[in-house]
Design an enzyme around this catalytic site. Structure first.
Site, short mmCIF file in Angstrom:
data_model
loop_
_atom_site.label_atom_id
_atom_site.label_comp_id
_atom_site.label_asym_id
_atom_site.label_seq_id
_atom_site.Cartn_x
_atom_site.Cartn_y
_atom_site.Cartn_z
N ARG A 16 -9.03 17.49 -0.28
CA ARG A 16 -10.04 16.59 0.29
C ARG A 16 -9.74 15.11 0.08
O ARG A 16 -10.46 14.25 0.57
CB ARG A 16 -11.43 16.93 -0.29
CG ARG A 16 -12.05 18.11 0.43
CD ARG A 16 -13.38 18.47 -0.22
NE ARG A 16 -13.19 19.18 -1.48
CZ ARG A 16 -14.12 19.27 -2.44
NH1 ARG A 16 -15.29 18.67 -2.27
NH2 ARG A 16 -13.88 19.93 -3.54
N GLY A 137 -19.87 26.78 -11.33
CA GLY A 137 -20.15 27.99 -12.10
C GLY A 137 -21.46 27.81 -12.85
O GLY A 137 -21.68 26.76 -13.44
N ASN A 225 -12.83 14.73 -6.20
CA ASN A 225 -12.31 15.58 -5.13
C ASN A 225 -12.05 14.83 -3.85
O ASN A 225 -11.38 15.34 -2.97
CB ASN A 225 -13.30 16.73 -4.85
CG ASN A 225 -13.33 17.70 -6.00
OD1 ASN A 225 -12.30 18.21 -6.42
ND2 ASN A 225 -14.50 17.93 -6.55
N LYS A 349 6.76 -21.35 -10.22
CA LYS A 349 7.46 -20.11 -10.52
C LYS A 349 8.49 -20.38 -11.59
O LYS A 349 9.28 -21.31 -11.44
CB LYS A 349 8.14 -19.55 -9.28
CG LYS A 349 8.68 -18.16 -9.51
CD LYS A 349 10.04 -17.87 -8.91
CE LYS A 349 11.13 -18.81 -9.30
NZ LYS A 349 12.47 -18.40 -8.87
N ASN A 375 4.11 -36.91 -14.34
CA ASN A 375 3.22 -36.81 -13.20
C ASN A 375 4.04 -36.44 -11.96
O ASN A 375 4.95 -37.18 -11.59
CB ASN A 375 2.47 -38.13 -12.97
CG ASN A 375 1.32 -37.93 -12.01
OD1 ASN A 375 1.49 -37.37 -10.93
ND2 ASN A 375 0.15 -38.39 -12.41
N ASN A 384 15.13 -25.14 -5.22
CA ASN A 384 15.83 -24.39 -6.27
C ASN A 384 16.82 -23.39 -5.70
O ASN A 384 17.56 -22.77 -6.45
CB ASN A 384 14.82 -23.67 -7.16
CG ASN A 384 13.97 -22.68 -6.38
OD1 ASN A 384 13.69 -22.88 -5.21
ND2 ASN A 384 13.60 -21.61 -7.03
N TYR A 385 16.88 -23.25 -4.39
CA TYR A 385 17.62 -22.14 -3.79
C TYR A 385 18.48 -22.68 -2.66
O TYR A 385 17.99 -23.37 -1.75
CB TYR A 385 16.58 -21.15 -3.26
CG TYR A 385 17.13 -19.86 -2.68
CD1 TYR A 385 18.03 -19.09 -3.40
CD2 TYR A 385 16.72 -19.43 -1.43
CE1 TYR A 385 18.52 -17.90 -2.88
CE2 TYR A 385 17.19 -18.23 -0.90
CZ TYR A 385 18.08 -17.47 -1.63
OH TYR A 385 18.56 -16.29 -1.11
N ARG A 438 15.55 -42.91 0.41
CA ARG A 438 14.78 -42.66 1.63
C ARG A 438 15.67 -42.77 2.85
O ARG A 438 15.42 -42.16 3.86
CB ARG A 438 13.65 -43.67 1.74
CG ARG A 438 12.61 -43.45 0.66
CD ARG A 438 11.65 -44.60 0.65
NE ARG A 438 10.61 -44.39 -0.34
CZ ARG A 438 9.83 -45.35 -0.79
NH1 ARG A 438 9.96 -46.57 -0.33
NH2 ARG A 438 8.91 -45.09 -1.69
C1 UD1 Z 1 -14.20 25.39 -11.92
C2 UD1 Z 1 -14.97 26.43 -12.72
C3 UD1 Z 1 -16.46 26.22 -12.49
C4 UD1 Z 1 -16.86 24.81 -12.87
C5 UD1 Z 1 -16.01 23.80 -12.12
C6 UD1 Z 1 -16.27 22.42 -12.62
C7 UD1 Z 1 -13.56 28.39 -12.81
C8 UD1 Z 1 -13.29 29.73 -12.24
N1 UD1 Z 1 -14.57 27.73 -12.27
O1 UD1 Z 1 -14.48 25.57 -10.56
O2 UD1 Z 1 -17.19 27.12 -13.29
O3 UD1 Z 1 -18.24 24.61 -12.58
O4 UD1 Z 1 -14.60 24.09 -12.33
O5 UD1 Z 1 -15.60 21.51 -11.79
O6 UD1 Z 1 -12.92 27.98 -13.75
N2 UD1 Z 1 -6.69 24.33 -11.39
C9 UD1 Z 1 -5.39 24.66 -11.71
N3 UD1 Z 1 -4.87 25.80 -11.21
C10 UD1 Z 1 -5.60 26.66 -10.44
C11 UD1 Z 1 -6.92 26.31 -10.14
C12 UD1 Z 1 -7.45 25.14 -10.63
O7 UD1 Z 1 -4.70 23.91 -12.40
O8 UD1 Z 1 -5.04 27.68 -10.06
C13 UD1 Z 1 -7.24 23.09 -11.94
C14 UD1 Z 1 -7.60 22.07 -10.87
O9 UD1 Z 1 -6.52 21.19 -10.65
C15 UD1 Z 1 -8.78 21.34 -11.49
C16 UD1 Z 1 -9.42 22.39 -12.38
O10 UD1 Z 1 -8.45 23.39 -12.60
O11 UD1 Z 1 -8.37 20.26 -12.30
C17 UD1 Z 1 -10.68 22.98 -11.78
O12 UD1 Z 1 -10.36 23.56 -10.54
P1 UD1 Z 1 -11.33 23.47 -9.30
O13 UD1 Z 1 -10.76 24.26 -8.20
O14 UD1 Z 1 -11.70 22.06 -9.06
O15 UD1 Z 1 -12.64 24.13 -9.89
P2 UD1 Z 1 -13.32 25.47 -9.45
O16 UD1 Z 1 -12.38 26.60 -9.61
O17 UD1 Z 1 -13.95 25.26 -8.16
#
Ligand code: UD1
Ligand code: CA
Length: 456
Positions: A16, A137, A225, A349, A375, A384-385, A438
């Site tokens: 996004r 979650g 996001n 500069k 002054n 300079n260049y 001059r």
């Molecule tokens: C997750 C949580 C959710 C919580 C929310 C808060 C899980 C299953 N869910 O949601 O409960 O409310 O975050 O923002 O954990 N990432 C990885 N690898 C992956 C997936 C994600 O590194 O395979 C990282 C993302 O880069 C991010 C973070 O984990 O920094 C959270 O991932 P994102 O997809 O934003 O969160 P959700 O899974 O939607």
């Protein structure tokens, strides 16, 4: 104190953001989002910081090559649980782990310390009461308040979707439990992902206690996001900086019209007018005044100096009680001693200007050493260049450069010399003499007397 491992999840793509730059490299206060999270991690003095990366790969790693980080590649993003599984080989058996999200730049050090402190024998989750919990979650508690599970939005029943307490994604627990629970995760859920959040019900099933700490500071748990999230967090970050400055006694004409993209250190009784941008490391001494619309980067400005409006300063040191601007441009390598005056439409500069000297109007002074009490008249240019190489101009103490003069470097203007207005100086001008050029030839009048002010 038991050892601490910190895992930062940063493998997500950030669709996004609509950008070819990995999400965690977008900047808040001119520092990558992930850089803020790494700084928070470092403030907790961990034994190990592990960053799980994926999208953007090497670009993300290279951006933090100075940091002592264990990088773990999650080639396919199969969920937060899967991401943490990739870090298991690096987790120390007797340590605790704190999990942070790489896209939450304003994460708060004190709340993390608190989570870690409480996680010696249990799983501790940072939660938040969200007015619109859609997508998050949900923290499912039993009637007596015990945390039973985290249910992801897409898997939640209608009743569960009414729960406002949500998982922030930040949690801490002992490694011996984490490793065991991670090995039991499945992807039987609405998204077909390995959810890290399933460790809550695994803990409960085993009789390990789970607690959720509710934070009131929404921004400290807000992930980025979109560009819209980014600009909001930027404002929050800036308003925190402004508030800190106000608390230290700095006068801001408008706290909402200040941008600090780096570190700004202020002495006593500093005043900053609206729409100023500070970049890199800027140090302002006591009683320094910065007028509106200035951009100041990597600069040290000593006590009592005033910077007038629309001035641009980069990699410059300015001594005490100087007057700069309006509309001045000080470029890298410039050093101004005390009591110097640099006026409008003057560009310096790599120029070193000694005490009490003035360049007040419409000049270019580059690769130049100016002595004391010189002054430089309006419209003076140091040439300079030559199209291939740069040369220095030296203007010794007490010299007076008449308006609209060109000093063709390399050239030295001697002590107390006077250059007549409109001269193009190509050879050294002797001390104490008037030099003028001059017409076609350059001549010097030895023993010439400067005009004396007529008393009225
Ligand atoms: C997750 C949580 C959710 C919580 C929310 C808060 C899980 C299953 N869910 O949601 O409960 O409310 O975050 O923002 O954990 N990432 C990885 N690898 C992956 C997936 C994600 O590194 O395979 C990282 C993302 O880069 C991010 C973070 O984990 O920094 C959270 O991932 P994102 O997809 O934003 O969160 P959700 O899974 O939607
Ligand atoms: Ca997701």
């Amino acid at each position: 104190m038991s050892q601490l491992n910190i895992i930062i999840l940063a493998a997500g793509k950030g669709t996004r953001m609509h950008s070819s730059l990995p999400k965690v490299l977008h900047e808040v206060g001119a520092k990558p989002i992930l850089g803020h999270v790494i700084d928070c991690a470092k403030a907790l003095s961990p034994d190990k910081v592990i960053v799980v990366y994926g999208f953007g790969g090497e670009i993300v790693k290279n951006a933090f090559s100075q940091e002592n980080i264990t990088w773990v590649n999650q080639a396919e993003q199969l969920g937060t649980g899967h991401a943490v599984q990739q870090a298991v080989p690096y987790l120390e058996d007797n340590a605790k782990t704190l999990i942070l999200l790489g896209d939450v730049p304003l994460v708060d050090v004190e709340s993390c310390k608190n989570l870690v402190a409480q996680s010696t024998h249990q799983l501790v989750i940072q939660s938040f009461n969200k007015a619109d919990p859609t997508g998050y979650g949900r923290i499912v508690r039993s009637p007596d308040g015990q945390v039973n599970a985290i249910v992801e939005h897409k898997d939640a029943t209608d009743a569960q979707r009414n729960i406002l307490e949500v998982n922030t994604g930040i949690m801490a627990m002992p490694n011996k439990y984490l490793k065991k629970w991670l090995s039991r995760l499945t992807n039987n859920n609405a998204q077909g992902e390995y959810y890290l959040t399933d460790i809550v019900s695994l803990a409960v099933a085993e009789g390990v206690s789970v607690s959720a700490e509710i934070t009131k500071d929404e921004w400290s748990v807000t992930g980025i996001n979109s560009k819209s999230d980014l600009v909001q967090i930027e404002r929050v970050h800036q308003s925190k900086i402004a508030q800190n400055l106000l608390n230290l006694g700095v006068t801001l004409k408008d706290a909402s019209r200040l941008d600090v993209r780096g570190n700004l250190t202020c002495g006593r009784d500093v005043e900053i007018d609206v729409n100023c941008v500070f970049e890199g490391n800027v140090i302002l001494g006591d009683f320094v005044k910065i007028a509106a619309n200035c951009v100041i980067k990597n600069a040290v400005i000593a006590d009592g100096t005033k910077i007038a409006a629309f001035t641009h300063i980069d990699d410059t040191e300015i001594g005490q009680n100087s007057r700069i601007g309006p509309f001045a441009r000080l470029r890298p390598g410039t050093t101004l001693a005390a009591d110097t005056h640099i006026g409008n439409f003057v560009e310096l500069k790599n120029a070193q200007v000694d005490i009490g000297s003035k360049v007040n109007h419409l000049s270019y002074i580059g690769d130049t050493t100016i002595g004391k009490h010189v002054n430089v008249g309006a419209g003076t240019i140091t040439c300079n260049y030559d199209g291939a190489n740069k040369f220095r101009t030296v203007i010794e103490d007490g010299a007076f450069i008449g308006s609209d003069s060109q000093l063709v470097a390399p050239v030295t203007i001697g002590k107390n010399a006077t250059i007549a207005a409109g001269s193009t100086i190509t050879k050294d001008a002797p001390a104490d003499a008037l030099t003028l050029c001059r017409a076609r030839e350059q001549k010097s009048i030895v023993g010439w007397q400067r005009p004396v002010k007529i008393k009225k």
